[in-house]
Motif scaffolding. Structure first.
Motif, short mmCIF file in Angstrom:
data_model
loop_
_atom_site.label_atom_id
_atom_site.label_comp_id
_atom_site.label_asym_id
_atom_site.label_seq_id
_atom_site.Cartn_x
_atom_site.Cartn_y
_atom_site.Cartn_z
N GLY A 81 0.81 -1.21 0.00
CA GLY A 81 0.00 0.00 0.00
C GLY A 81 0.85 1.26 0.00
N ALA A 82 0.22 2.37 -0.41
CA ALA A 82 0.86 3.69 -0.28
C ALA A 82 -0.10 4.62 0.43
N LEU A 83 0.44 5.51 1.23
CA LEU A 83 -0.37 6.51 1.93
C LEU A 83 -0.17 7.86 1.25
N ILE A 84 -1.27 8.53 0.93
CA ILE A 84 -1.18 9.89 0.37
C ILE A 84 -1.76 10.85 1.40
N GLY A 85 -0.97 11.83 1.82
CA GLY A 85 -1.39 12.77 2.85
C GLY A 85 -0.80 12.34 4.18
N CYS A 86 0.23 13.05 4.61
CA CYS A 86 0.95 12.66 5.83
C CYS A 86 0.71 13.68 6.94
N GLY A 87 -0.55 14.07 7.14
CA GLY A 87 -0.86 15.13 8.09
C GLY A 87 -1.21 14.61 9.48
N PHE A 88 -2.01 15.40 10.17
CA PHE A 88 -2.40 15.16 11.57
C PHE A 88 -2.94 13.74 11.78
N PHE A 89 -3.93 13.34 10.99
CA PHE A 89 -4.60 12.07 11.28
C PHE A 89 -3.89 10.87 10.68
N ALA A 90 -3.13 11.10 9.61
CA ALA A 90 -2.48 9.99 8.89
C ALA A 90 -1.54 9.20 9.80
N VAL A 91 -1.00 9.85 10.81
CA VAL A 91 -0.08 9.16 11.73
C VAL A 91 -0.80 7.97 12.38
N ASP A 141 -10.82 21.21 22.34
CA ASP A 141 -10.22 22.11 21.34
C ASP A 141 -9.70 21.28 20.16
N VAL A 142 -10.54 21.12 19.15
CA VAL A 142 -10.11 20.37 17.96
C VAL A 142 -9.33 21.25 16.99
N PHE A 143 -9.37 22.58 17.22
CA PHE A 143 -8.79 23.50 16.25
C PHE A 143 -7.27 23.54 16.33
N SER A 144 -6.71 23.21 17.50
CA SER A 144 -5.24 23.28 17.60
C SER A 144 -4.59 22.20 16.74
N GLY A 145 -5.17 21.00 16.71
CA GLY A 145 -4.62 19.94 15.86
C GLY A 145 -5.06 20.05 14.41
N GLN A 146 -6.26 20.59 14.20
CA GLN A 146 -6.83 20.65 12.85
C GLN A 146 -7.31 22.10 12.59
N PRO A 147 -6.36 23.03 12.37
CA PRO A 147 -6.74 24.45 12.27
C PRO A 147 -7.72 24.74 11.13
N TYR A 148 -7.71 23.94 10.07
CA TYR A 148 -8.63 24.16 8.94
C TYR A 148 -10.09 24.05 9.36
N LEU A 149 -10.36 23.38 10.49
CA LEU A 149 -11.75 23.22 10.93
C LEU A 149 -12.37 24.55 11.34
N ALA A 150 -11.52 25.52 11.69
CA ALA A 150 -12.03 26.82 12.13
C ALA A 150 -12.36 27.75 10.97
N THR A 151 -11.90 27.40 9.77
CA THR A 151 -11.97 28.38 8.67
C THR A 151 -13.04 28.07 7.62
N GLY A 152 -13.54 26.84 7.57
CA GLY A 152 -14.50 26.48 6.53
C GLY A 152 -15.89 27.02 6.86
N LYS A 153 -16.70 27.27 5.80
CA LYS A 153 -18.08 27.72 6.01
C LYS A 153 -18.91 26.64 6.68
N ARG A 154 -18.53 25.37 6.42
CA ARG A 154 -19.17 24.24 7.08
C ARG A 154 -18.22 23.68 8.14
#
Ligand code: NAD
Ligand code: 89Y
Length: 343
Positions: free
Chosen positions: A6-16, A158-171
């Motif tokens: 397998g290959a993993l694409i996206g090595c961010g917060f949750f991929a670990v 506080d989910v925003f510190s690990g996933q800052p994009y959650l604070a910026t989307g309209k949804r």
């Protein structure tokens, strides 16, 4: 059986978490990773000893011979990456939310089915052991036929510190977290015919809604309420526990804080502790989610080995994503929304 590559694409917060889980699973291993951010590529590559690294997904597919790809990027990249996997005839796992729109998700399902490759959405919450324990009680018929359910997730974590994009989307909460609760209500009570939704934004520092209440008619005749909030300050912070109440013709199920399961049914009342195990690499309070990552990835390996459709296949997940779209439409119109019209 030969080990799946397998290959993993996206090595961010949750991929670990996904990488840890792959190390725990027999029959599959990650041979290459990809992230357009070289820093994340280095962090995850060094942590898990993966030397085959790509900053471009097209180069990954060209350079590797793969049995599957695990896409752990955020939603905007899901459609191009899943379609790329389909073009290369590589089975794909795609993180939730499956796609930004239902139209994108339908196109992704079609691309994979036309290419004859399996597609699974990494919709892991239904794989949490406490939720599986509730499903097992329903299957035992101890409480008879369910007529009411409440799937509740209320927190101020506080989910925003690990996933800052959650604070910026309209949804925000429906698309990010409520999507799991909506999938759980489908898992426990079956498909939905109508949904009515109210939302609110309590935290002034974010762009989207952080509170949602959804009332559903299930095709079985049952009614459910899915309520979620990231603005609920409780004496004991329950993150990331999903609480469940189900009433049936012969009894009730209550999954309460601290994974306490009470079943009252044909055989009286039984109370049990359905806490998830703390895996060696897991960190509280995330261990509940982390354990479910192992469970869903094992399920994927079993499905590839046996040629069976994953429980949360792309096709299945269209029904969960349709609930998300219907919830936003209904929150805007303040009208009930029929699901079949969207599918
Ligand atoms: P993140 O932003 O931390 O990580 C995403 C990574 O993908 C980044 O490193 C980014 O550089 C990379 N990326 C984006 N587009 C790419 C592309 N086209 N090619 C290569 N790399 C690309 O995000 P995250 O918090 O890890 O979330 C990822 C996904 O996981 C989201 O969809 C989120 O909703 C989901 N998630 C799921 C759970 C769960 O329990 N299932 C929990 C948390 C997050
Ligand atoms: O992104 C979310 C998810 O899928 O589970 C919890 C989370 O990390 C924050 O809401």
């Amino acid at each position: 059986m030969a080990e799946l590559r397998g290959a993993l694409i996206g090595c961010g917060f949750f991929a670990v978490n996904q990488m840890h889980a792959w190390r725990d699973i027999e029959g599959a291993s990650i041979v290459a990773i990809c992230d357009r951010d070289p820093e994340r590529l280095k962090v995850v590559g060094d942590q898990f000893g993966i030397t085959r690294r790509y900053t471009d997904a097209a180069a990954l597919f060209a350079g590797e011979s793969l049995d599957f790809v695990d896409i752990a990027t955020t939603a905007p990249s899901h459609r191009p990456l899943v379609e790329m996997a389909a073009r290369h005839r590589v089975p794909a796992i795609c993180q939730k939310p499956f796609a930004p729109t239902l139209a994108d998700a339908k196109a992704m399902v079609t691309a994979c089915s036309d290419a004859g490759v399996p597609l699974m959405v990494h919709e892991n919450f239904r794989w949490q052991s406490p939720i599986q324990a509730v499903r097992a009680v329903l299957d035992s018929n101890e409480i008879g036929t369910p007529f009411f359910g409440r799937i509740s997730f209320r927190s101020a974590y506080d989910v925003f510190s690990g996933q800052p994009y959650l604070a910026t989307g309209k949804r925000f909460i429906i698309e990010d977290l409520g999507i799991h609760s909506l999938d759980i209500t489908r898992f426990l009570l079956g498909d939905v015919s109508t949904i009515t939704t109210r939302t609110a934004r309590i935290n002034p520092n974010i762009a989207g809604e952080d509170v949602a209440t959804m009332l559903m008619d299930h095709k079985s005749g049952a009614t459910s309420v899915v309520d979620c909030s990231y603005a609920t300050k409780l004496a004991t912070e329950p993150f990331p526990q999903t609480l469940v109440e189900i009433d049936g013709s012969d009894g009730t199920i209550r999954l309460e804080q601290n994974y306490r399961l009470t079943v009252t049914g044909r055989n009286g009342t039984a109370v049990s502790d359905v806490s998830p195990p703390l895996l060696p690499w897991a960190l509280r309070p995330w261990h509940n989610i982390q354990e479910s990552v192992v469970a869903i990835q094992k399920h994927w390996v079993d499905c590839l080995a046996n040629g069976t459709e994953p429980a949360t296949s792309g096709a299945d997940n269209l029904r969960t994503l349709a609930l998300v779209e219907a919830a936003y439409a209904g929150a805007a119109s303040r009208e009930p929304v029929q699901l079949d019209a969207l599918l």
